[in-house]
Motif scaffolding. Structure first.
Motif, PDB file in Angstrom:
ATOM      1  N   PRO A  63       0.805  -1.232   0.000  1.00 29.53           N
ATOM      2  CA  PRO A  63       0.000   0.000   0.000  1.00 29.53           C
ATOM      3  C   PRO A  63       0.834   1.277   0.000  1.00 29.53           C
ATOM      4  O   PRO A  63       0.512   2.242  -0.705  1.00 29.53           O
ATOM      5  N   GLU A  64       1.889   1.318   0.819  1.00 25.65           N
ATOM      6  CA  GLU A  64       2.731   2.516   0.860  1.00 25.65           C
ATOM      7  C   GLU A  64       3.395   2.751  -0.502  1.00 25.65           C
ATOM      8  O   GLU A  64       3.491   3.898  -0.967  1.00 25.65           O
ATOM      9  N   ALA A  65       3.807   1.676  -1.137  1.00 25.76           N
ATOM     10  CA  ALA A  65       4.444   1.809  -2.443  1.00 25.76           C
ATOM     11  C   ALA A  65       3.462   2.325  -3.483  1.00 25.76           C
ATOM     12  O   ALA A  65       3.820   3.129  -4.352  1.00 25.76           O
ATOM     13  N   GLU A  66       2.193   1.878  -3.412  1.00 26.35           N
ATOM     14  CA  GLU A  66       1.184   2.358  -4.361  1.00 26.35           C
ATOM     15  C   GLU A  66       1.010   3.868  -4.253  1.00 26.35           C
ATOM     16  O   GLU A  66       0.886   4.570  -5.261  1.00 26.35           O
ATOM     17  N   ALA A  67       1.016   4.369  -3.016  1.00 23.41           N
ATOM     18  CA  ALA A  67       0.921   5.817  -2.818  1.00 23.41           C
ATOM     19  C   ALA A  67       2.168   6.520  -3.332  1.00 23.41           C
ATOM     20  O   ALA A  67       2.089   7.578  -3.970  1.00 23.41           O
ATOM     21  N   ASN A  68       3.326   5.935  -3.078  1.00 23.87           N
ATOM     22  CA  ASN A  68       4.579   6.535  -3.552  1.00 23.87           C
ATOM     23  C   ASN A  68       4.610   6.634  -5.073  1.00 23.87           C
ATOM     24  O   ASN A  68       5.069   7.639  -5.632  1.00 23.87           O
ATOM     25  N   MET A  69       4.136   5.586  -5.746  1.00 23.40           N
ATOM     26  CA  MET A  69       4.183   5.571  -7.200  1.00 23.40           C
ATOM     27  C   MET A  69       3.221   6.579  -7.826  1.00 23.40           C
ATOM     28  O   MET A  69       3.318   6.883  -9.014  1.00 23.40           O
ATOM     29  N   GLN A  70       2.298   7.093  -7.042  1.00 24.40           N
ATOM     30  CA  GLN A  70       1.392   8.136  -7.539  1.00 24.40           C
ATOM     31  C   GLN A  70       1.981   9.528  -7.368  1.00 24.40           C
ATOM     32  O   GLN A  70       1.420  10.512  -7.865  1.00 24.40           O
TER      33      GLN A  70
END
Length: 272
Positions: A63-70
């Protein structure tokens, strides 16, 4: 922490960030990695070294990575850092560049993957030794190209009367439907010229997947070129000749590089 290491410890909540492979013995490299510490040069054997860093898994997966990639800032900063490390390696010799964001769960996993693909990697390193990737994009103004394809064969055919003018317009209308055929012929001719001297290899890329400076640009050809470093000026001269030959017929050219040879690299499992 020393940048040259023979092994690395990766905790359960960490991963190995993989930048690229270079030939051993490695050279000194003092460059910041993804963790804020220096990039580590991990010796895999007597002839191959991996440029890596140890990162927290949460920042790159879940989940944290998904936010980072945005986040354009988060991605942009790290993508630039990745490219800087790979390009620094490219200046010293042949390099196998990993895709941005490539992770391995452990040093063992990386070593096993490289071992399984070793013959392919060796062949790739030999292929790109002394060469860089260049991008050649060719754009088309279809109306201008159609007019050029439909142009009279001689001065006698030039539209000097109303009837001749109408015939010329009919030719132009018909030519718009034959521009694709003409582009195919031009592509073959340019491909042959490029392979005659400056280019080791040509990879034809899908024009629809190219990142363009403007959304209304009409991309006809999108090529990746593997070019000897000693032949850079020859390549530039050849592209200038293309511009002189085809510029008035609706084609424009954009040559960029040198880049690491991403397009020509064989994939390894973590890259797929």
């Amino acid at each position: 922490m020393p940048t040259h290491v023979s092994s690395l410890s990766v905790d359960a909540d960490e991963a190995l960030y993989f930048f690229c492979l270079v030939q051993t013995p490695p050279w000194p490299l003092d460059h910041e990695g993804m963790s804020g510490h220096s990039v580590r040069l991990l010796a895999l054997d007597d002839t191959l070294t991996a440029l890596v860093d140890v990162v927290k898994q949460d920042a790159w997966t879940g989940p944290e990575a998904e936010a980072n990639m945005q986040s354009l800032e988060w991605v942009g900063t790290r993508a630039t850092l990745h490219e800087e490390v790979v390009e620094a390696a490219m200046e010293r010799g042949p390099v196998y560049p990993a895709r941005f964001g490539t992770l391995y769960s452990s040093e063992v996993r990386l070593r096993e993957t490289v071992r399984r693909h070793r013959s392919t990697i060796n062949a790739f390193m030999e292929e790109v030794d002394g060469a860089d990737e260049w991008a050649l994009k060719v754009f088309v103004d279809r109306d201008q190209a159609a007019a050029a394809v439909a142009a009279p064969a001689s001065d006698e055919d030039a539209p000097a009367s109303g009837t001749a003018y109408l015939k010329q317009k009919q030719r132009e209308q018909q030519a718009r439907t034959t521009v694709d055929s003409w582009l195919h012929e031009v592509s073959d001719a340019m491909h042959t010229k490029l392979r005659e001297a400056p280019v080791r290899n040509v990879e034809v890329l899908d024009p629809s997947r190219a990142v363009l400076a403007a959304p209304d640009e009409a991309l006809a050809f999108n090529w990746a070129l593997l070019v000897d470093r000693a032949q850079r000026d020859v390549l530039r001269t050849q592209v200038q000749q293309f511009e002189a030959e085809y510029g008035k017929r609706g084609l424009s050219f954009r040559l960029t590089g040198p880049w690491p040879p991403y397009t020509f690299r064989p994939l390894m499992p973590a890259d797929e």
